[in-house]
Scaffold this motif. Structure first.
Motif, PDB file in Angstrom:
ATOM      1  N   GLN A  48       0.826  -1.197   0.000  1.00 42.11           N
ATOM      2  CA  GLN A  48       0.000   0.000   0.000  1.00 42.11           C
ATOM      3  C   GLN A  48       0.870   1.262   0.000  1.00 42.11           C
ATOM      4  N   GLU A  49       1.918   1.262   0.823  1.00 38.36           N
ATOM      5  CA  GLU A  49       2.811   2.417   0.877  1.00 38.36           C
ATOM      6  C   GLU A  49       3.514   2.644  -0.457  1.00 38.36           C
ATOM      7  N   GLY A  75      -6.768  -4.699   1.912  1.00 45.32           N
ATOM      8  CA  GLY A  75      -6.532  -6.007   1.335  1.00 45.32           C
ATOM      9  C   GLY A  75      -7.807  -6.764   1.041  1.00 45.32           C
ATOM     10  N   GLU A  76      -8.963  -6.226   1.450  1.00 44.01           N
ATOM     11  CA  GLU A  76     -10.187  -6.988   1.207  1.00 44.01           C
ATOM     12  C   GLU A  76     -10.514  -7.109  -0.267  1.00 44.01           C
ATOM     13  N   ASN A  77     -10.022  -6.184  -1.093  1.00 47.61           N
ATOM     14  CA  ASN A  77     -10.216  -6.334  -2.531  1.00 47.61           C
ATOM     15  C   ASN A  77      -9.372  -7.461  -3.096  1.00 47.61           C
ATOM     16  N   LEU A  78      -8.423  -7.949  -2.320  1.00 46.26           N
ATOM     17  CA  LEU A  78      -7.583  -9.044  -2.773  1.00 46.26           C
ATOM     18  C   LEU A  78      -8.148 -10.391  -2.361  1.00 46.26           C
ATOM     19  N   ASN A  79      -9.325 -10.388  -1.775  1.00 44.64           N
ATOM     20  CA  ASN A  79      -9.991 -11.624  -1.412  1.00 44.64           C
ATOM     21  C   ASN A  79     -10.294 -12.389  -2.691  1.00 44.64           C
ATOM     22  N   PRO A  80      -9.949 -13.673  -2.755  1.00 39.96           N
ATOM     23  CA  PRO A  80     -10.183 -14.421  -3.994  1.00 39.96           C
ATOM     24  C   PRO A  80     -11.650 -14.541  -4.356  1.00 39.96           C
ATOM     25  N   ASP A  81     -12.553 -14.241  -3.426  1.00 38.07           N
ATOM     26  CA  ASP A  81     -13.976 -14.262  -3.749  1.00 38.07           C
ATOM     27  C   ASP A  81     -14.398 -12.993  -4.471  1.00 38.07           C
ATOM     28  N   ASN A  82     -13.507 -12.027  -4.565  1.00 39.00           N
ATOM     29  CA  ASN A  82     -13.828 -10.749  -5.180  1.00 39.00           C
ATOM     30  C   ASN A  82     -13.236 -10.643  -6.575  1.00 39.00           C
ATOM     31  N   SER A  83     -12.655  -9.500  -6.893  1.00 39.95           N
ATOM     32  CA  SER A  83     -12.243  -9.189  -8.257  1.00 39.95           C
ATOM     33  C   SER A  83     -11.113 -10.048  -8.813  1.00 39.95           C
TER      34      SER A  83
END
Length: 93
Positions: A48-49, A75-83
């Protein structure tokens, strides 16, 4: 196995922060902790930094992560259930 050739990962893998993204995402995918990926927090923070230090390159990614300035939920956008599900499943055309 992560499909690093998936177009959905292309911009995140580009220099100068691609190596930090790859380390963080690999950690998340292989994590056995609960909640999943909690052991990867420092890697995600470094990613992120790096992204924030290069907004000209990663602005679209930063705009899409819902970041409100704190690390909670990062990091929640990196959840494999997402994008990035296609990258994890190998479903690219």
């Amino acid at each position: 196995e992560i499909n690093w050739d998936c177009p959905c990962l292309k911009s995140a893998l580009e220099p100068p922060c691609g190596h930090t993204f790859k380390a963080a995402f690999s950690c998340f995918v292989t994590s056995k902790t609960e909640p999943k990926g909690i052991d990867c927090h420092q890697l995600f923070k470094a990613m992120q930094e790096c992204f924030q230090a290069h907004p000209e390159k990663y602005g679209a990614i930063l705009d899409d992560d819902g970041d409100d300035g704190d690390d909670e939920g990062f990091g929640e956008n990196l959840n494999p259930d997402n994008s990035l599900k296609d990258a994890l499943d190998g479903n690219i055309e």
